[in-house]
Design an enzyme around this catalytic site. Structure first.
Site, PDB file in Angstrom:
ATOM      1  CE1 TYR A  26      -3.884  -2.285   0.690  1.00  0.00           C
ATOM      2  CE2 TYR A  26      -2.309  -3.428   2.103  1.00  0.00           C
ATOM      3  CZ  TYR A  26      -3.511  -3.399   1.417  1.00  0.00           C
ATOM      4  OH  TYR A  26      -4.335  -4.488   1.458  1.00  0.00           O
ATOM      5  CG  ASN A  49     -11.434  -3.026  -6.858  1.00  0.00           C
ATOM      6  OD1 ASN A  49     -11.352  -2.430  -7.922  1.00  0.00           O
ATOM      7  ND2 ASN A  49     -11.080  -4.274  -6.712  1.00  0.00           N
ATOM      8  CB  CYS A  57      -7.362  -5.083  -5.515  1.00  0.00           C
ATOM      9  SG  CYS A  57      -8.815  -6.001  -6.000  1.00  0.00           S
ATOM     10  CG  HIS A  58      -5.319 -10.816  -6.253  1.00  0.00           C
ATOM     11  ND1 HIS A  58      -5.939 -10.303  -7.370  1.00  0.00           N
ATOM     12  CD2 HIS A  58      -4.346 -11.639  -6.673  1.00  0.00           C
ATOM     13  CE1 HIS A  58      -5.336 -10.840  -8.435  1.00  0.00           C
ATOM     14  NE2 HIS A  58      -4.371 -11.642  -8.044  1.00  0.00           N
ATOM     15  CD  GLU A  84      -1.867 -13.542  -9.577  1.00  0.00           C
ATOM     16  OE1 GLU A  84      -0.965 -12.905  -9.022  1.00  0.00           O
ATOM     17  OE2 GLU A  84      -2.847 -13.009 -10.111  1.00  0.00           O
TER      18      GLU A  84
END
Length: 104
Positions: A26, A49, A57-58, A84
């Site tokens: 952040y 969002n 955003c994850h 991922e």
DNA sequence: CATATGACACTAT
DNA sequence: AATAGTGCCATAT
């Protein structure tokens, strides 16, 4: 309704740049877009969002390597990250410093 | 304009 | 290492 602040827009833009399998914090995002120190405000923007699926955003976590929060539930966020290639253990990103993506 | 809020960060204990 | 207190910032009301 449809009012997106300039700040929020820049947050989403920066978040989109995070490569798959990497994470950003952040704070780094705030600094990158010129709002130095506005880590908290970044979190607020991501929480709203309006582009849920299109903005990764994850991939945004805390500066400490902890996961932080997620509007659709932390477990979902972790699931996505693992999907991922970002391992998560005990609420923290594994090899956080190595996975961390610094904006250029 | 004043107060409250939150997906944060940092320092001290 | 874990907890608590304080500081910070943009929004919402």
């Amino acid at each position: 309704m449809n009012n997106i602040t300039s700040f929020a827009r820049q947050v989403y833009a920066a978040t989109k740049k995070i490569p798959r399998g990497r994470v950003a914090t952040y704070l780094t995002i705030a600094n990158y877009i010129g709002y130095k120190g506005a880590a908290r405000a970044v979190g607020n923007a991501l929480n709203k969002n309006p582009f849920a699926p299109s903005v990764p955003c994850h991939r945004v976590v805390k500066s400490s390597g902890e996961i932080g929060g997620f509007a659709f539930g932390l477990s979902e966020k972790i699931k996505r990250l693992k999907g991922e290639g970002v391992e998560v253990a005990k609420g923290k990103v594994v090899d956080f410093k190595r996975k961390l993506y610094l904006f250029k």
